[in-house]
Design an enzyme around this catalytic site. Structure first.
Site, PDB file in Angstrom:
ATOM      1  N   HIS A 118       9.923  18.641 -12.445  1.00  0.00           N
ATOM      2  CA  HIS A 118       9.267  19.927 -12.682  1.00  0.00           C
ATOM      3  C   HIS A 118       8.767  20.426 -11.318  1.00  0.00           C
ATOM      4  CE1 HIS A 118       5.984  22.597 -14.043  1.00  0.00           C
ATOM      5  NE2 HIS A 118       6.585  22.628 -15.213  1.00  0.00           N
ATOM      6  N   ASP A 195       4.827  11.224 -13.314  1.00  0.00           N
ATOM      7  CA  ASP A 195       4.417  12.470 -13.956  1.00  0.00           C
ATOM      8  C   ASP A 195       4.607  12.273 -15.455  1.00  0.00           C
ATOM      9  OD1 ASP A 195       4.219  14.931 -15.098  1.00  0.00           O
ATOM     10  OD2 ASP A 195       5.710  15.915 -13.809  1.00  0.00           O
ATOM     11  N   GLN A 198       5.268  15.020 -19.982  1.00  0.00           N
ATOM     12  CA  GLN A 198       6.065  15.098 -21.218  1.00  0.00           C
ATOM     13  C   GLN A 198       6.004  13.828 -22.053  1.00  0.00           C
ATOM     14  OE1 GLN A 198       7.254  17.664 -22.597  1.00  0.00           O
ATOM     15  NE2 GLN A 198       7.040  19.082 -20.885  1.00  0.00           N
ATOM     16  N   LYS A 221      -0.704  19.274 -23.599  1.00  0.00           N
ATOM     17  CA  LYS A 221       0.586  18.785 -24.089  1.00  0.00           C
ATOM     18  C   LYS A 221       0.422  17.596 -25.029  1.00  0.00           C
ATOM     19  CE  LYS A 221       3.308  20.203 -20.071  1.00  0.00           C
ATOM     20  NZ  LYS A 221       3.922  21.473 -20.416  1.00  0.00           N
ATOM     21  N   CYS A 360      10.813  25.738 -14.989  1.00  0.00           N
ATOM     22  CA  CYS A 360      10.188  25.229 -13.745  1.00  0.00           C
ATOM     23  C   CYS A 360      10.954  24.014 -13.232  1.00  0.00           C
ATOM     24  CB  CYS A 360       8.724  24.880 -13.948  1.00  0.00           C
ATOM     25  SG  CYS A 360       7.732  26.277 -14.472  1.00  0.00           S
TER      26      CYS A 360
HETATM   27  N1  PMP Z   1       5.451  17.997 -15.254  1.00  0.00           N
HETATM   28  C1  PMP Z   1       6.229  18.217 -16.310  1.00  0.00           C
HETATM   29  C2  PMP Z   1       7.377  17.282 -16.567  1.00  0.00           C
HETATM   30  C3  PMP Z   1       5.979  19.291 -17.163  1.00  0.00           C
HETATM   31  O1  PMP Z   1       6.771  19.510 -18.217  1.00  0.00           O
HETATM   32  C4  PMP Z   1       4.885  20.140 -16.883  1.00  0.00           C
HETATM   33  C5  PMP Z   1       4.572  21.334 -17.776  1.00  0.00           C
HETATM   34  N2  PMP Z   1       5.671  22.062 -18.187  1.00  0.00           N
HETATM   35  C6  PMP Z   1       4.091  19.859 -15.767  1.00  0.00           C
HETATM   36  C7  PMP Z   1       4.400  18.785 -14.986  1.00  0.00           C
HETATM   37  C8  PMP Z   1       2.936  20.722 -15.407  1.00  0.00           C
HETATM   38  O2  PMP Z   1       1.952  20.691 -16.384  1.00  0.00           O
HETATM   39  P1  PMP Z   1       0.769  21.765 -16.383  1.00  0.00           P
HETATM   40  O3  PMP Z   1       1.401  23.108 -16.338  1.00  0.00           O
HETATM   41  O4  PMP Z   1       0.044  21.490 -17.656  1.00  0.00           O
HETATM   42  O5  PMP Z   1      -0.075  21.480 -15.174  1.00  0.00           O
END
Ligand code: PMP
Length: 402
Positions: A118, A195, A198, A221, A360
């Site tokens: 991401h 990270d 997910q 999440k 993203c």
């Molecule tokens: N890492 C991953 C794999 C994600 O899917 C996301 C959110 N789509 C993030 C990081 C970032 O999370 P946040 O926008 O809640 O900071």
């Protein structure tokens, strides 16, 4: 009422929208009633700032905030609550590591990430490269978007200081083979940042068993409120790191000449933290820790396979991710000639909430040779009716847009 139907009633938004097929939980999950109630209870009964006051309300807020830290520590099986830093979300947690751990790196040191990251675990490392001259190396992906670990020994060599990868892709749903990454990193004394954004939606985690050094996730999440996240780090590592942000609450002593730092986790929590959000997150995590995850995974997996089976019957549709194997219930696909935004708009008219875009993850999109794709993500409150509605909805999409 089926088990899922009654579970759905525990989520206020879903309970109030019986016709909604919410298939966008990878972007944000719905908040559980207990998390919402805990926020309201805190804001109406214990609202005060933490670590500063001596009155009863302030003490109650302190207790609630530190109790939330304990819940997060239990959820991750951390060795100590001192290892739990509250942040505003996974992005903030990842940036914290990129700055604090990043400040210990020198030109020529290597950080290894992957093509599947991401942007929040991609861009901070590019920026660190700009600031310090580190070398940034990428683990490539296979045709199905899984990390290609055959390259690991070549990438993780003696100059490698950190491997920062996603535990589960927000596009393909593929789980990362964390054990292989940790083993390769251990060989050269590199640290591992996972990270978990997910992963947390699919159950409590065990950072000690995973063998990683840092772990990041967001509350929104995993059925909690927005505006709250966690960075977990091994206590000895956090203790050795400088702060990222500075201000109130994170100092030892401030004199006109110099400032000393508080011990972690406070060192990394400058300013007033998201107190009610931490309390709400703790309620969500406590609720999750009481669930039967073996059963939930079996159901999520069944729904995922039902969806993949239906998608693969659509002529020309390309699945972006593994068909089976170690995958979470996140399913992305491309239908050549149809823009994901158009697909999602037609589906929305049929009360189906999906996400279309680059998610993203533009480097991963480039590896797949697409600019964007459509993603359905399945959580514990989804059922076969949601999958059937999506497959019917895609029939309408094909009729209306082709
Ligand atoms: N890492 C991953 C794999 C994600 O899917 C996301 C959110 N789509 C993030 C990081 C970032 O999370 P946040 O926008 O809640 O900071």
């Amino acid at each position: 009422m089926s088990a899922v139907a009654s579970l759905r009633q525990e989520f206020p938004l879903l309970a109030a929208a019986s016709d909604l097929h919410y298939l966008d939980s990878a972007a944000t999950s719905q908040i559980h009633r207990r998390a919402l109630d805990a926020v309201v209870r805190h804001e109406t009964g214990s609202r005060a700032n933490v670590s500063r006051g001596t009155h009863r309300l302030a003490e109650a807020a302190d207790r609630a905030y530190e109790h939330a830290r304990l819940s997060a520590a239990r959820f991750l099986n951390a060795a100590s609550p001192a290892e739990i830093v509250f942040t505003s979300g996974a992005t903030a947690s990842l940036n914290l590591v990129a700055h604090a751990f990043g400040s210990t790196l020198r030109a020529g040191d290597r950080v290894v990430i992957s093509v599947a990251e991401h942007h929040s675990n991609f861009v901070p490392w590019q920026q660190l490269r700009e600031r310090t001259g580190i070398e940034l190396a990428l683990i490539p992906v296979t045709d199905s978007g899984e990390l290609d670990l055959s390259c690991l020994s070549g990438l993780i060599g003696s100059t490698c200081r950190l491997v920062a990868v996603t535990q589960c892709s927000n596009v393909t749903g593929a789980w990362t083979d964390v054990a292989a990454i940790v083993a390769a990193a251990c060989k050269v004394g590199a640290r591992v940042l996972l990270d978990g954004a997910q992963a947390v939606q699919h159950g409590p985690q065990d950072v000690q068993a995973l063998g990683v050094d840092f772990y990041a996730f967001s509350g929104h999440k995993c059925f909690g409120p927005g505006g709250i996240g966690v960075l977990w780090g091994r206590e000895n590592l956090l203790t050795a790191l400088p702060p990222f942000m500075s201000g109130g609450g994170m100092v030892g002593e401030v004199t006109p000449e110099a400032t000393t730092w508080a011990a972690p986790p406070r060192r990394f929590e400058a300013g007033t933290p998201p107190i009610a959000q931490a309390v709400g997150l703790a309620a969500a995590l406590e609720w999750m820790m009481g669930l039967d995850w073996v059963r939930i995974h079996a159901r999520e997996n069944d729904l995922c396979q039902q969806l993949i089976g239906g998608l693969l019957r659509i002529p020309g549709l390309r699945l972006l991710g593994p068909v089976s194997g170690r995958r979470a219930s996140i399913v992305s696909f491309d239908i050549p000639g149809l823009h994901p935004h158009d697909i999602c708009q037609v589906l929305d008219a049929h009360r189906l909430a999906l996400r279309g875009g680059h998610h993203c993850a533009q480097p991963l999109m480039a590896a797949f040779g697409v600019e964007a794709c459509t993603r359905a993500s399945i959580a514990l409150y989804n059922d076969t009716a949601d999958i059937a509605a999506l497959l019917d909805g895609l029939g309408v999409v094909l009729r209306e847009l082709t």
